[in-house]
Design a protein around this motif. Sequence first.
Motif, PDB file in Angstrom:
ATOM      1  N   LEU A 113      -8.740  -8.115   1.974  1.00 47.51           N
ATOM      2  CA  LEU A 113      -7.918  -6.922   1.802  1.00 47.51           C
ATOM      3  C   LEU A 113      -6.783  -6.926   2.817  1.00 47.51           C
ATOM      4  CD1 LEU A 113     -10.721  -4.219   1.385  1.00 47.51           C
ATOM      5  CD2 LEU A 113      -9.348  -5.278  -0.417  1.00 47.51           C
ATOM      6  N   VAL A 114      -5.733  -6.194   2.502  1.00 46.18           N
ATOM      7  CA  VAL A 114      -4.621  -6.035   3.437  1.00 46.18           C
ATOM      8  C   VAL A 114      -4.616  -4.587   3.915  1.00 46.18           C
ATOM      9  CG1 VAL A 114      -3.270  -7.887   2.361  1.00 46.18           C
ATOM     10  CG2 VAL A 114      -2.932  -5.523   1.614  1.00 46.18           C
ATOM     11  N   PRO A 115      -3.959  -4.294   5.050  1.00 49.21           N
ATOM     12  CA  PRO A 115      -3.905  -2.906   5.529  1.00 49.21           C
ATOM     13  C   PRO A 115      -3.287  -1.986   4.470  1.00 49.21           C
ATOM     14  CG  PRO A 115      -3.084  -4.425   7.201  1.00 49.21           C
ATOM     15  CD  PRO A 115      -3.270  -5.226   5.946  1.00 49.21           C
ATOM     16  N   SER A 116      -3.797  -0.777   4.377  1.00 46.67           N
ATOM     17  CA  SER A 116      -3.338   0.150   3.339  1.00 46.67           C
ATOM     18  C   SER A 116      -1.860   0.492   3.460  1.00 46.67           C
ATOM     19  CB  SER A 116      -4.175   1.426   3.356  1.00 46.67           C
ATOM     20  OG  SER A 116      -4.054   2.061   4.609  1.00 46.67           O
ATOM     21  N   GLU A 117      -1.278   0.352   4.648  1.00 50.62           N
ATOM     22  CA  GLU A 117       0.151   0.666   4.814  1.00 50.62           C
ATOM     23  C   GLU A 117       1.055  -0.516   4.435  1.00 50.62           C
ATOM     24  OE1 GLU A 117      -1.328  -0.868   8.777  1.00 50.62           O
ATOM     25  OE2 GLU A 117      -2.049   0.624   7.368  1.00 50.62           O
ATOM     26  N   ALA A 118       0.460  -1.652   4.090  1.00 55.15           N
ATOM     27  CA  ALA A 118       1.254  -2.828   3.707  1.00 55.15           C
ATOM     28  C   ALA A 118       2.118  -2.511   2.493  1.00 55.15           C
ATOM     29  CB  ALA A 118       0.338  -4.014   3.413  1.00 55.15           C
ATOM     30  N   ARG A 119       3.221  -3.205   2.384  1.00 57.75           N
ATOM     31  CA  ARG A 119       4.136  -3.085   1.239  1.00 57.75           C
ATOM     32  C   ARG A 119       4.239  -4.465   0.585  1.00 57.75           C
ATOM     33  NH1 ARG A 119       5.267   0.804  -1.108  1.00 57.75           N
ATOM     34  NH2 ARG A 119       7.461   0.436  -1.415  1.00 57.75           N
ATOM     35  N   TYR A 120       4.840  -4.510  -0.590  1.00 60.30           N
ATOM     36  CA  TYR A 120       4.995  -5.789  -1.286  1.00 60.30           C
ATOM     37  C   TYR A 120       6.347  -5.826  -1.986  1.00 60.30           C
ATOM     38  CZ  TYR A 120       3.414  -2.924  -5.246  1.00 60.30           C
ATOM     39  OH  TYR A 120       3.274  -1.941  -6.191  1.00 60.30           O
TER      40      TYR A 120
END
Length: 166
Positions: free
Chosen positions: A108-115
């Motif tokens: 999983l990636v941190p919930s605040e990550a963007r793409y």
Amino acid sequence: MTSVAVNTYTHSVTYVADNILKSLKDIIRLVGLDPTEFVGDWELHMRGVQTWLNTGDLETVKLEIYNPRTDALIVRWDIDIAYGWSGGDGGFWTDTEQLKYAIRKAGLVPSEARYRLLLQSKPGRPDVAGWSKASGRSTEGMVRQSLGTTVEHSGLGASTSYLRRA
């Protein structure tokens, strides 16, 4: 005969483009992010991927997942295009299980990550409305994990890999 080949190639392009985008949507969702923005831009994404697949100019579809505070890349998923289209009654498939396994492995990636989605194309490719030149984030210190071919239609295919911190 030509119309059959053209229609078959168009079908291959549509199948591969659609399954590349579905795979990216799954990646976004399975790493713990909200795919709403990605799905909202589906038509734009499809227009770029389909156009450049059709002209043979699409090289790699990249999904960058990054930290919005530092702008540093967390993980990048690459889908490299293989133009070995043969026509005829070739096979078609998408390896979703292999993709799901790799996503679980990547974590999983941190919930605040963007793409964001980037399309790497050949020089001289035709312009597509809504797409412009952009540079990718640095991959320094990252290692590539290859999954192999994950989408295939009559030889037009896509191989997936991801880059993660070493």
